[in-house]
Design a protein around this motif. Sequence first.
Motif, short mmCIF file in Angstrom:
data_model
loop_
_atom_site.label_atom_id
_atom_site.label_comp_id
_atom_site.label_asym_id
_atom_site.label_seq_id
_atom_site.Cartn_x
_atom_site.Cartn_y
_atom_site.Cartn_z
N GLN A 267 0.81 -1.22 0.00
CA GLN A 267 0.00 0.00 0.00
C GLN A 267 0.85 1.27 0.00
O GLN A 267 0.41 2.34 -0.44
N GLN A 268 2.06 1.16 0.49
CA GLN A 268 2.97 2.31 0.52
C GLN A 268 3.64 2.56 -0.83
O GLN A 268 4.20 3.63 -1.04
N ARG A 269 3.57 1.58 -1.72
CA ARG A 269 4.34 1.67 -2.97
C ARG A 269 3.49 1.79 -4.22
O ARG A 269 4.00 2.26 -5.25
N VAL A 270 2.24 1.36 -4.18
CA VAL A 270 1.43 1.40 -5.39
C VAL A 270 0.76 2.77 -5.54
O VAL A 270 0.54 3.49 -4.55
N SER A 271 0.45 3.13 -6.78
CA SER A 271 -0.13 4.45 -7.04
C SER A 271 -1.62 4.49 -6.70
O SER A 271 -2.16 5.55 -6.39
N HIS A 272 -2.31 3.36 -6.78
CA HIS A 272 -3.74 3.31 -6.46
C HIS A 272 -3.99 2.21 -5.44
O HIS A 272 -4.46 1.12 -5.77
N PRO A 273 -3.65 2.46 -4.16
CA PRO A 273 -3.75 1.42 -3.14
C PRO A 273 -5.19 0.98 -2.88
O PRO A 273 -6.13 1.77 -3.01
N LEU A 274 -5.35 -0.30 -2.52
CA LEU A 274 -6.67 -0.82 -2.16
C LEU A 274 -7.21 -0.10 -0.92
O LEU A 274 -8.37 0.30 -0.87
N LEU A 275 -6.37 0.07 0.09
CA LEU A 275 -6.73 0.77 1.33
C LEU A 275 -5.65 1.82 1.60
O LEU A 275 -4.62 1.51 2.21
N PRO A 276 -5.86 3.05 1.15
CA PRO A 276 -4.85 4.09 1.38
C PRO A 276 -4.56 4.22 2.88
O PRO A 276 -5.49 4.31 3.70
N LEU A 277 -3.29 4.23 3.23
CA LEU A 277 -2.93 4.27 4.65
C LEU A 277 -3.36 5.57 5.31
O LEU A 277 -3.49 5.61 6.54
N ARG A 278 -3.62 6.60 4.50
CA ARG A 278 -4.12 7.86 5.10
C ARG A 278 -5.47 7.64 5.79
O ARG A 278 -5.82 8.37 6.73
N VAL A 279 -6.22 6.66 5.32
CA VAL A 279 -7.50 6.36 5.94
C VAL A 279 -7.31 5.81 7.34
O VAL A 279 -8.03 6.18 8.28
N LEU A 280 -6.30 4.95 7.52
CA LEU A 280 -6.07 4.31 8.81
C LEU A 280 -5.29 5.17 9.79
O LEU A 280 -5.47 5.05 11.00
N LEU A 281 -4.41 6.02 9.27
CA LEU A 281 -3.48 6.74 10.14
C LEU A 281 -4.07 7.97 10.80
O LEU A 281 -3.44 8.55 11.67
N ASP A 282 -5.26 8.38 10.39
CA ASP A 282 -5.95 9.45 11.11
C ASP A 282 -6.30 8.94 12.51
O ASP A 282 -6.84 7.85 12.69
N ARG A 283 -6.00 9.74 13.54
CA ARG A 283 -6.18 9.28 14.92
C ARG A 283 -7.62 8.90 15.23
O ARG A 283 -7.90 7.88 15.86
N ASP A 284 -8.55 9.73 14.79
CA ASP A 284 -9.96 9.45 15.08
C ASP A 284 -10.44 8.19 14.38
O ASP A 284 -11.13 7.35 14.97
N ARG A 285 -10.06 8.05 13.11
CA ARG A 285 -10.50 6.86 12.40
C ARG A 285 -9.82 5.62 12.96
O ARG A 285 -10.45 4.57 13.13
N GLY A 286 -8.52 5.70 13.23
CA GLY A 286 -7.82 4.56 13.81
C GLY A 286 -8.42 4.15 15.14
O GLY A 286 -8.62 2.95 15.41
N GLY A 287 -8.71 5.13 15.99
CA GLY A 287 -9.33 4.83 17.28
C GLY A 287 -10.71 4.24 17.14
O GLY A 287 -11.12 3.36 17.89
N SER A 288 -11.46 4.71 16.13
CA SER A 288 -12.80 4.19 15.90
C SER A 288 -12.76 2.76 15.39
O SER A 288 -13.57 1.92 15.80
N TYR A 289 -11.82 2.46 14.48
CA TYR A 289 -11.69 1.09 14.01
C TYR A 289 -11.34 0.15 15.16
O TYR A 289 -11.86 -0.97 15.26
N LEU A 290 -10.44 0.60 16.02
CA LEU A 290 -10.06 -0.22 17.17
C LEU A 290 -11.26 -0.43 18.10
O LEU A 290 -11.46 -1.53 18.62
#
Length: 505
Positions: A267-290
């Motif tokens: 996901q860090q290397r492809v131009s069109h990632p399946l799950l962009p890491l920016r989605v997960l690395l946001d604190r609120d979203r990461g905390g909500s997923y957890l």
Amino acid sequence: MSDSSTAVAAPPGDAAVQHANPHHARRWLILVMIGLAQLMVVLDATVVNIALPSAQQDLGFSNDARQWVVTAYALAFGSLLLLGGRLADLFGRKRAFLVGLAGFAIVSAIGGAATSIEMLLVARAAQGVFGALLAPAALSLLTTTFTDPKERGKAFGVFGAIGGGGAAIGLLLGGVLTEYLDWRWSMYVNIIFAVIAFAGSAVLLKNSETDGPRPKLDIPGTITASAGLFALVYGFANAERDSWSSVSVWGFLAAGVVLLAAFVVIQQRVSHPLLPLRVLLDRDRGGSYLAMFLLAIGMFSIFLFLTFYIQLNLQFTPVQSGVAFLPMVATLMASATSATAILLPKFGAKPLVSLGMLIAGAGLFWLSAIDTTSTYAGGVLFPLMIMGAGIGLAMAPAMSVATFGVDTHDAGVASAAVNTAQQVGGSIGTALLSTLAGNAATSFLAGKAPSPQLAAEAAVHSYTTAFVWGGWIFVIGAVICGLLLRSGAPAKAPEGAEAPVAVHM
């Protein structure tokens, strides 16, 4: 329908809202259709469970095969959710939603008409495939349809209440259908939900896509993510019957971890990632997923072991067992709707998620006091209501924040991540708590003369052990999520919501 599309500059005022969000005028009717679809998917996780003994007697399959009726759905659903969410982003959420509904109805009909265990298993796996397309499409449609914070709170309150209470309603519905009709209606009932939702959605929904070239599907990411999630779910499913030292358990778990680690690198290397890491690395979203992940673990200790206690110890019928969970559904729905509509805009998710998990944990600790002489009214009812209030208070805000502020073209996969967290959490919760409960029963019986009374006491001890562990999971989750989530009410409007869109009819 026409394949033509238009994109024009957004007009001022309310017209701008209507242009940027073509669903604005019909949003509440759309919520009804999305709610029906979500209820169907959530119900399917439990409605079939109650019907399994009758299906086993009718089709004549073994106990080992009975587990696969549940596992086949979980494997397909859990491993394909991220792919389903990205397909909704790439090809249109309306298309994904309608295909998911139609496919789910067709394979449910096949499952209801099954004449062998093989036919039933294929139908259940196919339900998981179409559910993996339908569930993230439903949540992403909700995300992109309701952009006003107050209305969004109400909509996610309803959606969260369905997500949290639907499993308990499934127990009641499964009992009613099995007792008064036939086990096959636990499959056929999906057709009714799907037909209504499909007809309404076909009229109400439009395919809205941002202008520009369509991104390519990330094939390496899709393969590693799907295979990794499959290995994790399968490994934990095996842990229910095999020891944790078995290759069928740790081998698949290790493979899942390696594949998912490879997925992150990709996901860090492809131009069109399946799950962009920016989605997960946001604190609120990461905390909500957890939060969704941990809530799923704890909730399984409620539905699984409390169902055993109610049916085996209190001698409730399947229908009575379903009715017994309704007070929890009532408090869950009340707290979920008020949490997102009233409390979330004022206080943000941080205190609500943490407090909700603490309340749910307190309910589980209270429930762990039951014994072989307890009654429903005296030992189960009030802890169950407390747990419902806590889960609703935590789940609905977490679900809302998990998809808030995400780019419109990432809404599908961000929604899929919510469902994936729940599915993997449920698989882990079932395996982990079943193991802990089994070990507790074995230790309780060690060195004692066997008797029916002792066996009943050992069973209850295993349930209460699971409740205690579930309670601690909620408490730990409250602390971790409280540290991750940001303070204050969410103020950021969803990104891309005001972008011109191309409307495909």
